[in-house]
Write an enzyme that holds these catalytic residues in place. Sequence first.
Site, short mmCIF file in Angstrom:
data_model
loop_
_atom_site.label_atom_id
_atom_site.label_comp_id
_atom_site.label_asym_id
_atom_site.label_seq_id
_atom_site.Cartn_x
_atom_site.Cartn_y
_atom_site.Cartn_z
N ARG A 1 0.76 -1.17 -0.04
CA ARG A 1 -0.02 0.03 0.07
C ARG A 1 0.68 1.10 -0.09
O ARG A 1 0.50 2.26 -0.66
CB ARG A 1 -0.80 -0.02 1.27
CG ARG A 1 -1.95 1.17 1.12
CD ARG A 1 -2.84 0.95 2.37
NE ARG A 1 -2.47 1.48 3.54
CZ ARG A 1 -3.29 1.76 4.54
NH1 ARG A 1 -4.50 1.70 4.54
NH2 ARG A 1 -2.54 2.38 5.58
N TYR B 1 -11.32 6.71 -5.44
CA TYR B 1 -11.25 7.47 -4.34
C TYR B 1 -10.19 8.33 -4.35
O TYR B 1 -9.77 9.17 -3.37
CB TYR B 1 -11.09 6.72 -2.93
CG TYR B 1 -10.10 5.45 -2.89
CD1 TYR B 1 -8.62 5.88 -2.53
CD2 TYR B 1 -10.16 4.17 -3.45
CE1 TYR B 1 -7.88 4.64 -2.27
CE2 TYR B 1 -9.33 3.29 -3.67
CZ TYR B 1 -8.04 3.60 -3.00
OH TYR B 1 -7.01 2.60 -2.83
N HIS C 1 -15.48 2.69 1.36
CA HIS C 1 -13.93 2.05 1.09
C HIS C 1 -14.06 0.74 1.97
O HIS C 1 -13.77 -0.21 1.11
CB HIS C 1 -12.92 2.99 1.48
CG HIS C 1 -11.81 2.44 1.56
ND1 HIS C 1 -11.12 1.41 2.44
CD2 HIS C 1 -10.68 2.21 0.34
CE1 HIS C 1 -9.85 1.22 1.91
NE2 HIS C 1 -9.63 1.68 0.50
N ARG D 1 -13.36 -0.22 7.97
CA ARG D 1 -12.32 0.57 8.79
C ARG D 1 -12.23 1.97 8.30
O ARG D 1 -11.68 2.95 9.20
CB ARG D 1 -10.86 -0.23 8.56
CG ARG D 1 -10.24 0.11 7.49
CD ARG D 1 -8.76 -0.58 7.32
NE ARG D 1 -8.22 -0.33 6.11
CZ ARG D 1 -8.29 -1.01 4.99
NH1 ARG D 1 -9.12 -2.14 5.05
NH2 ARG D 1 -7.77 -0.77 3.95
N HIS E 1 -15.15 -2.68 0.20
CA HIS E 1 -14.07 -3.62 0.40
C HIS E 1 -14.32 -4.18 1.96
O HIS E 1 -14.62 -3.50 2.62
CB HIS E 1 -12.68 -3.01 0.38
CG HIS E 1 -12.12 -2.37 -0.69
ND1 HIS E 1 -11.56 -1.26 -0.98
CD2 HIS E 1 -12.00 -3.19 -2.04
CE1 HIS E 1 -10.97 -1.17 -2.06
NE2 HIS E 1 -11.55 -2.35 -2.73
N GLU F 1 -10.60 -8.34 3.50
CA GLU F 1 -9.70 -8.95 2.53
C GLU F 1 -8.48 -9.56 3.26
O GLU F 1 -7.71 -10.45 2.66
CB GLU F 1 -9.26 -7.75 1.73
CG GLU F 1 -7.94 -7.73 0.84
CD GLU F 1 -7.51 -6.70 0.01
OE1 GLU F 1 -6.70 -6.56 -0.88
OE2 GLU F 1 -8.23 -5.43 0.37
N HIS G 1 -13.74 -8.62 -2.35
CA HIS G 1 -12.95 -9.78 -1.59
C HIS G 1 -13.62 -10.67 -0.79
O HIS G 1 -13.96 -11.84 -1.25
CB HIS G 1 -12.01 -8.91 -0.80
CG HIS G 1 -11.20 -8.08 -1.61
ND1 HIS G 1 -10.24 -8.48 -2.77
CD2 HIS G 1 -10.57 -6.70 -1.58
CE1 HIS G 1 -9.83 -7.35 -3.19
NE2 HIS G 1 -9.84 -6.36 -2.40
N ASP H 1 -9.28 -5.13 -8.93
CA ASP H 1 -8.95 -4.31 -7.86
C ASP H 1 -7.73 -3.35 -8.07
O ASP H 1 -7.60 -2.37 -8.36
CB ASP H 1 -8.64 -5.05 -6.69
CG ASP H 1 -8.86 -4.12 -5.27
OD1 ASP H 1 -9.39 -3.12 -5.43
OD2 ASP H 1 -8.17 -4.50 -4.32
#
Length: 384
Positions: A19, A58, A142, A145, A169, A172, A206, A257
């Site tokens: 990430r 996003y 998103h 979290r 999402h 995942e 996912h 993705d």
Amino acid sequence: MAGLAERRGDPADSFWTWREWMYRFAERINPEQMYAIAAQLYGEMLEAGYTQVCEFHYLHHQPGGKPYADPSEMSQAIIRAAEDAGIGLTLLPVLYQTGGFDGRALNATQQRFGHTLDAYLALIERLQRQESHLLKIGIALHSLRAVPEDTLRALLPWLDGRELPIHIHIAEQMAEVRECEAVRGARPVQWLLDNLPVDARWCLVHATHMTTRETRALAKSKAVVSICPTTEANLGDGLFPFPEYLKAKGRWSVGSDSNVSVSAVEELRWLEYGQRLKHQQRNLAANDKQPDVGRFLLDGAAKGGWQAAGVAKRDDHIELDAEAPVLLQASPEDVAGRFVFAGNRPLVRRVCSHGVDRVLDGRHIFREPFYAGYRLALQQLLAG
């Protein structure tokens, strides 16, 4: 950035270290580069046989989080790219508010993603006025979290009665599952099903890590799952419980993705191959009604894909290259299996989307100008 994160930097490399690579690109992309990247991608997708894309988008604001003069400027770049390429677009602007289940603030790069709920809904309603035969607007949360519980509760009245796709999402990585259990007292998929009106409008991206109970409950909800085999393998996420989900009559589609690869047949092949490796069996994606694994995968992905996109099935079609070595002497009974399991070289010859030929002789009709724009954008992004 495909390929650039394939070098070990941390012995415990994972989604979370990948990430950081992604953020390096996200913090630099401007609207012109966004258009060039999206146009190149959509041209490649059409050449691969896709005629509709769900864009989980996003990257909204300028670096640092200041909105553009037109708050929809980055969305407009994607819309223009899809229109020029001729691919159907379900644009899913993403709501992203917190950096974790603990409610921590977004970091410096994530400021480009953030919205208040009011500003986000204003963006959605503005974009919905542009909907057309090529463009559908939905919403994307998103992840659990990144969207606090109170925001989700406040969103429910706005969602009530609206027919639009809703993507999220979820589950995942196991780190996400453990944190959700610690903070919200339940696993992610179970929490979502227990607290929100999940139905056929929803697409869970996912949903890799589910218990048997969650798997059955999700199938019963009529939501669709977007399984992303190449990304889930690339990031080391894990394997979706596909046979169990099929047994529960769950609805599914495939996505990419991260776009590390643009290949419908690779996604479908590895959806099956991952299960073969796990269960040490063959031909798992099939049933008594449809024993042909290739056809089962193509039909199931198309049906679930249209549901995830929130649009009615169209008469789009692709034409394969009958002279390709792997398709020589193919019969109607075996062409799907050859395409999915042996289609390593491009086999798509012609693609008609929305009644217009977009790909001829395996090449998008605007391949050259898309490539020139993409090349310039990549030079700029990789400079310095």
